[in-house]
Motif scaffolding. Sequence first.
Motif, short mmCIF file in Angstrom:
data_model
loop_
_atom_site.label_atom_id
_atom_site.label_comp_id
_atom_site.label_asym_id
_atom_site.label_seq_id
_atom_site.Cartn_x
_atom_site.Cartn_y
_atom_site.Cartn_z
N ASN A 286 0.83 -1.20 0.00
CA ASN A 286 0.00 0.00 0.00
C ASN A 286 0.87 1.26 0.00
N HIS B 106 2.49 1.80 -3.34
CA HIS B 106 1.54 2.38 -4.30
C HIS B 106 1.40 3.88 -4.08
N GLU C 6 3.27 1.68 -8.89
CA GLU C 6 2.00 1.00 -9.15
C GLU C 6 2.20 -0.43 -9.65
#
Lengths: 84, 84
Positions: free
Chosen positions: A24, A27, A32
Amino acid sequence: MFEVKVYVSLKEGVLDPQGAAVQNSLHHLGYEGVEEVRIGKVMTLQIQGSREKVETEVKDMCEKLLANTVIEDYRYEIEEVVSQ
Amino acid sequence: MFEVKVYVSLKEGVLDPQGAAVQNSLHHLGYEGVEEVRIGKVMTLQIQGSREKVETEVKDMCEKLLANTVIEDYRYEIEEVVSQ
């Protein structure tokens, strides 16, 4: 003297919330392409004794303390350290 | 798709209380030959992208998030995953 590296990782299918948190964060930093992160441990032990003794002891240590065999897998490498 | 293994360990000289606790427990279990225990992490990442992109990104991720470079060292291995 032997140097033993014990690698402990969660079994496949066991949820890894720490790994999910890292994914997380990656990201959020813009990475990504990261599709999965799983986090395990490496324990490096220095052990005195004969090779036979160290080999049996390390397996025992993993089963008793170093890994939780219900949810974790382990593997190890034993290498003799030659003092100079 | 690439599988990247990032190994993060405390730098030499940095105290490892978790390792010391494990060593202590091993002594209590009767494994007196254990002279040192150091504990590190292995992070296994699945990453999409070209090899060049993955290589530069992984170094960046280590510096920014995966390792605390003040007290930790890191190294990584990148392996292409061929889907069948």
